[in-house]
Design an enzyme around this catalytic site. Structure first.
Site, mmCIF file in Angstrom:
data_model
loop_
_atom_site.group_PDB
_atom_site.id
_atom_site.type_symbol
_atom_site.label_atom_id
_atom_site.label_comp_id
_atom_site.label_asym_id
_atom_site.label_seq_id
_atom_site.Cartn_x
_atom_site.Cartn_y
_atom_site.Cartn_z
ATOM 1 N N MET A 318 -19.953 7.165 99.174
ATOM 2 C CA MET A 318 -20.376 5.767 99.213
ATOM 3 C C MET A 318 -20.849 5.304 97.842
ATOM 4 O O MET A 318 -20.560 4.180 97.411
ATOM 5 C CB MET A 318 -21.494 5.581 100.235
ATOM 6 C CG MET A 318 -21.922 4.127 100.435
ATOM 7 S SD MET A 318 -23.262 3.903 101.647
ATOM 8 C CE MET A 318 -22.413 4.283 103.176
ATOM 9 N N GLY A 319 -21.572 6.174 97.130
ATOM 10 C CA GLY A 319 -22.015 5.833 95.787
ATOM 11 C C GLY A 319 -20.848 5.630 94.844
ATOM 12 O O GLY A 319 -20.770 4.623 94.128
ATOM 13 N N TRP A 321 -17.865 4.897 95.674
ATOM 14 C CA TRP A 321 -17.101 3.724 96.115
ATOM 15 C C TRP A 321 -17.607 2.455 95.444
ATOM 16 O O TRP A 321 -16.822 1.579 95.077
ATOM 17 C CB TRP A 321 -17.195 3.573 97.635
ATOM 18 C CG TRP A 321 -16.666 2.265 98.118
ATOM 19 C CD1 TRP A 321 -15.357 1.873 98.157
ATOM 20 C CD2 TRP A 321 -17.434 1.155 98.602
ATOM 21 N NE1 TRP A 321 -15.262 0.583 98.645
ATOM 22 C CE2 TRP A 321 -16.510 0.114 98.920
ATOM 23 C CE3 TRP A 321 -18.789 0.939 98.802
ATOM 24 C CZ2 TRP A 321 -16.928 -1.104 99.426
ATOM 25 C CZ3 TRP A 321 -19.197 -0.285 99.313
ATOM 26 C CH2 TRP A 321 -18.277 -1.283 99.613
ATOM 27 N N HIS A 322 -18.921 2.350 95.229
ATOM 28 C CA HIS A 322 -19.459 1.180 94.551
ATOM 29 C C HIS A 322 -19.045 1.139 93.084
ATOM 30 O O HIS A 322 -18.971 0.054 92.489
ATOM 31 C CB HIS A 322 -20.989 1.151 94.664
ATOM 32 C CG HIS A 322 -21.482 0.716 96.006
ATOM 33 N ND1 HIS A 322 -21.933 1.601 96.964
ATOM 34 C CD2 HIS A 322 -21.583 -0.518 96.568
ATOM 35 C CE1 HIS A 322 -22.285 0.936 98.050
ATOM 36 N NE2 HIS A 322 -22.089 -0.349 97.835
ATOM 37 N N GLY A 323 -18.788 2.298 92.491
ATOM 38 C CA GLY A 323 -18.366 2.338 91.092
ATOM 39 C C GLY A 323 -18.756 3.652 90.454
ATOM 40 O O GLY A 323 -19.661 4.352 90.917
#
Length: 391
Positions: A318-319, A321-323
């Site tokens: 998830m981290g 995925w944000h960038g």
């Protein structure tokens, strides 16, 4: 050319009001013109990306690429449930999104990508996973295109599921059902205006924009943390209400994204209330799949350790995925740590009860503690603390 970024301008709302009028009239009569709905979706997708031709080309190539992958893997899965083919299909589906995230550090890749590629990627990846699990036996191309380019949610979600979406688009609501959808949809849209363009705007301009918050002092950073957390919620929840409301007007019950997240009593409760479609997507397609595979293949004997590794993997992804920026990675690790620690606390409290759940004062204290744990994570996410590790 006029930019039609979803829900970002008066022109966008005027245009969809005009285009949705026939859909609303037919809906109130218990009817639907599928061809007209498809034409509206195609037109809106074109207008959203037409101001930036490179994005328009990118989304067209992306849609074709994912369609080939999904139909190709479906044909293979029908004959043979081969794990290698599944993993290859997943990797190929993720590559466009990976390159877009990498473009922040590699400017040469900036030509790749389009607004909302993350959310559209989730749709195609989940379809491949559902094919693997035998939940999807056939995917008509027209239904695939409807799902992928459903314009109300194309830029930032909420993330719908193909099978749920298919049911909504296959069934025409009665006039009574549609009147309820219309009423709820309009309420969602007006609530979106309140959240995003009134409360969110005021917080951003007068709280976060205050000169008092500029210096990197403990008090200014602390106040910024609260302001950013509130702004993040009202801005994104406002957008989600727009997307859900417009979906309702089109007869599609797009799932909710937020459910009063700041009254959560623990970190687990929070992720059942915050950005729910994203949270549930990661839970179902990353955490649960990892845990199921690890248990089935007996990678480890300790089921709690398997769960902890699954949570770490879940929030790290998830981290990323944000960038590919340090603040997002730390944000993911922070939430994984908080989740694991709460899980251990919950197990300990079950064996040695000392924190009663049914006590209203303890409940209130739990909400206050959770609120601050969450707000601090958003402070990390915001990048305001970057100066700590850039020195």
């Amino acid at each position: 050319m006029i930019s039609f970024i979803p829900y970002a301008s008066f022109q966008f709302f005027t245009l969809i009001a005009f285009l949705l009028a026939p859909i609303i009239i037919l809906g109130l009569m218990g009817m639907r013109n599928t061809l007209y709905n498809d034409c509206v979706a195609i037109l809106m997708t074109f207008l959203i990306f037409a101001a930036q031709p490179e994005q328009l080309i990118s989304i067209l190539l992306f849609i074709i690429w994912q369609a080939v992958l999904i139909k190709g893997y479906l044909a293979i899965r029908t004959k043979n449930n081969n794990s290698a083919c599944f993993y290859i299909a997943i990797v190929l589906a993720i590559i466009p999104l990976f390159l877009v995230k990498l473009s922040a550090d590699v400017p040469a890749l900036n030509f790749i990508g389009f607004l909302g590629i993350s959310y559209v990627s989730f749709k195609s990846i989940q379809m491949i996973m559902d094919i693997r699990d035998g939940l999807l036996k056939e995917i008509p191309l027209i239904q695939y295109f409807r799902f992928i380019v459903f314009f109300p949610t194309i830029s930032s979600g909420p993330i719908d599921r193909y099978r749920r979406f298919r049911e909504d688009t296959s069934k025409i609501p009665t006039s009574v059902e549609y009147r309820t959808l219309l009423y709820q949809g309009l309420n969602k849209i007006f609530l979106g205006f309140l959240y995003k363009y009134i409360i969110g705007y005021l917080i951003h301009k007068y709280w976060m924009g205050s000169p008092m918050l500029l210096p990197d002092t403990l008090s200014s950073i602390w106040l910024y943390m609260y302001g950013y957390s509130m702004y993040l919620f009202f801005d994104f929840a406002g957008y989600s209400n727009f997307a859900i409301g417009v979906s309702y007007l089109m007869g599609v019950r797009t799932p909710e994204n937020f459910n009063k997240p700041f009254i959560s009593r623990n970190i687990k409760d929070f992720w059942n209330r915050w950005h729910m479609t994203l949270s549930f997507w990661f839970r179902d397609y990353i955490y649960m799949r990892f845990v199921y595979t690890a248990v089935k293949k007996k990678w480890l004997k300790n089921r709690y350790l398997i769960s902890d590794i699954g949570l770490t993997l879940n929030f790290l992804v998830m981290g990323f995925w944000h960038g590919f920026m340090l603040q997002y990675i730390i944000y993911g690790i922070y939430h994984a740590t908080a989740f694991i620690l709460f899980d251990k606390f919950e197990r300990f409290n079950k064996k040695h009860p000392f924190w009663p759940k049914d006590n209203k004062w303890m409940h209130a204290l739990s909400v206050v503690i959770t609120f601050h744990v969450i707000c601090f994570s958003f402070l990390i996410f915001s990048g305001r603390l970057d100066f700590l590790w850039q020195r």
